[in-house]
Design a protein around this motif. Structure first.
Motif: not given
Length: 441
Positions: A238, A284, A288, A291-292, A316, A332-333, A335-336, A355, A359
């Motif tokens: 990341t 975080v 996120r 990812q987007h 979500w 995205a989630h 990645g989260v 978390q 997720w």
């Protein structure tokens, strides 16, 4: 400026689909964004009629800088607000709604590139409201609105001449000059522009009122330093993607529910955030946002979905979502969940475990909905299938029982609240896919 189509290599696309990518994938995606912005700028040139000669001179100058100073020109072509301006202006030109001076902003883009390159040039730029925005650098104030383009001379020695005045345009503020802020992390490896000036930086209704204060900037500096230590120490893939793909932080208002972060397809390279409460939250949020940003760029060159007018349950969100938004949220989630999967190895509290458990299950459920929709292309099926394989492997990771119980409680509560709000819509066909099959294989 050379225009060429881009193709993401299959192995890079597979790596991205699995939730990662790293430096090599980031470089590919940045190249795609650069080509996309070049095409948008060329579209502005081709469609503008008023001030067409000024726009052509600006385009020629930027092309020349691309050969003489490719790093400086590339920085401006890839700058998020420049891409947003080009897309907005091209849409307006095609629809006949663009203001006569909007295409002339290309002159300000070229001027900013010349300043970064340290090369002297003369160029015409717009000054709406008596102000000239130089993307990625700052804002010049020239006085009353001239109503027409003004001649700007880049001196090549860190100053410009305009309206009979010489104005230094460095990092320090001065008469007629308001610079953008930049934050450099403590180890000097990442510098992010804090854009609270450019009119194309974000949607006007959500940006903060005014600018960040010196106290605000110190808070942002501290939070970014802490976030970078977290990413560099525990989330190296990341961190490599962030270094390559994110150039701008845009301050936005906090939502009623607390801290807010967002990205936008037209502003690739920007993560919009409210004042970060702490470094872990910002880390975080950046993960996120990446990812987007990755998926947005993939969608510029790879068709993953077919048209679909249905709405689906997203674990979500409180509202039914269209298929593209469900894909974005699932990615995205993914990645989260990956962030918290790694973070729980270094943090002592249960929060990362909660978390991660919540997720991974939510993203896996969403991939099942996507695959069952019948609206993915073959490439989309391959992409979502790779996402699902990663998440399926994570489902077997052990989680402390209290954290797993809390994650399941939150999941049930979200589903129950969603059904209470939207069961009548689902019955009427407005929300075609309610809470779907269990994520567990």
């Amino acid at each position: 400026m050379r225009l060429r189509p881009h193709r993401i290599p299959d192995d890079v696309l597979d790596s991205l689909a699995a939730g990662g990518g790293g430096a090599r994938a980031a470089e590919q995606l940045v190249a795609v964004r650069h080509s996309r912005n070049l095409m948008l700028i060329k579209g502005v040139l081709d469609h503008c009629r008023e001030h067409a000669e000024i726009v052509k001179r600006a385009h020629d100058l930027l092309s020349g800088l691309g050969r003489q100073a490719p790093d400086a020109a590339g920085k401006l072509i890839g700058y998020p607000a420049v891409g947003a301006w080009a897309r907005h202006t091209l849409r307006g030109l095609r629809a006949g709604t663009a203001g006569p001076l909007e295409p002339v902003r290309l002159g300000a883009v070229a001027a900013a590139a010349a300043i970064r390159a340290g090369l002297p040039y003369r160029i015409d730029v717009p000054a709406p409201g008596g102000e000239i925005m130089l993307p990625s650098l700052g804002r010049i104030t020239v006085g009353p609105d001239p109503g027409e383009p003004v001649r700007l001379r880049v001196t090549g020695d860190g100053a410009v001449e305009v309206a009979g005045r010489r104005i230094p345009v460095g990092r320090a503020a001065g008469p007629g000059w308001t610079p953008l802020h930049a934050i450099t992390v403590a180890d000097g490896t990442v510098e992010l522009i804090v854009d609270d000036l450019d009119p194309y930086r974000w949607a006007a209704e959500t940006v903060i009122d005014g600018r960040l204060t010196p106290t605000d900037l110190r808070t942002w500096q501290d939070r970014l330093d802490a976030a970078w230590r977290t990413l560099k120490g525990t989330h190296r893939t990341t961190a490599a993607e962030l270094r390559a793909m994110v150039w701008v932080l845009t301050p936005i208002k906090e939502s009623t529910g607390g801290g807010t972060s967002a990205t936008a397809r037209d502003l690739a390279g920007t993560v919009a955030v409210s004042t970060p409460p702490d470094g872990r939250w910002l880390a975080v949020a950046l993960a996120r946002g990446l990812q987007h940003a990755k998926l947005d760029t993939v969608l510029d060159v790879v068709r993953l979905m077919l048209p679909d007018d249905r709405r689906y349950y997203a674990p979500w969100r409180g509202d039914p979502r269209p298929l593209p938004d469900l894909l974005h949220g699932a990615y995205a989630h993914l990645g989260v969940a990956g962030f918290w999967r790694r973070q729980r190895k270094v943090d002592d509290d249960l929060y990362p475990h909660v978390q991660f458990a919540r997720w991974r299950e939510a993203a896996l459920e969403a991939t099942g909905t996507l695959l069952d929709s019948g609206r993915l292309t073959p490439e989309g099926t391959r992409f979502v299938g790779a996402m699902r394989r990663t998440l399926t492997n994570w489902i077997t990771d052990p989680v402390p029982a209290p954290a797993l119980d809390e994650a399941e409680r939150l999941t049930r509560a979200h589903r129950a609240a969603w059904l209470a709000l939207h069961s009548h819509e689902a019955a009427a066909g407005a929300a075609d896919r309610g809470p779907g099959r269990s994520a567990r294989p």
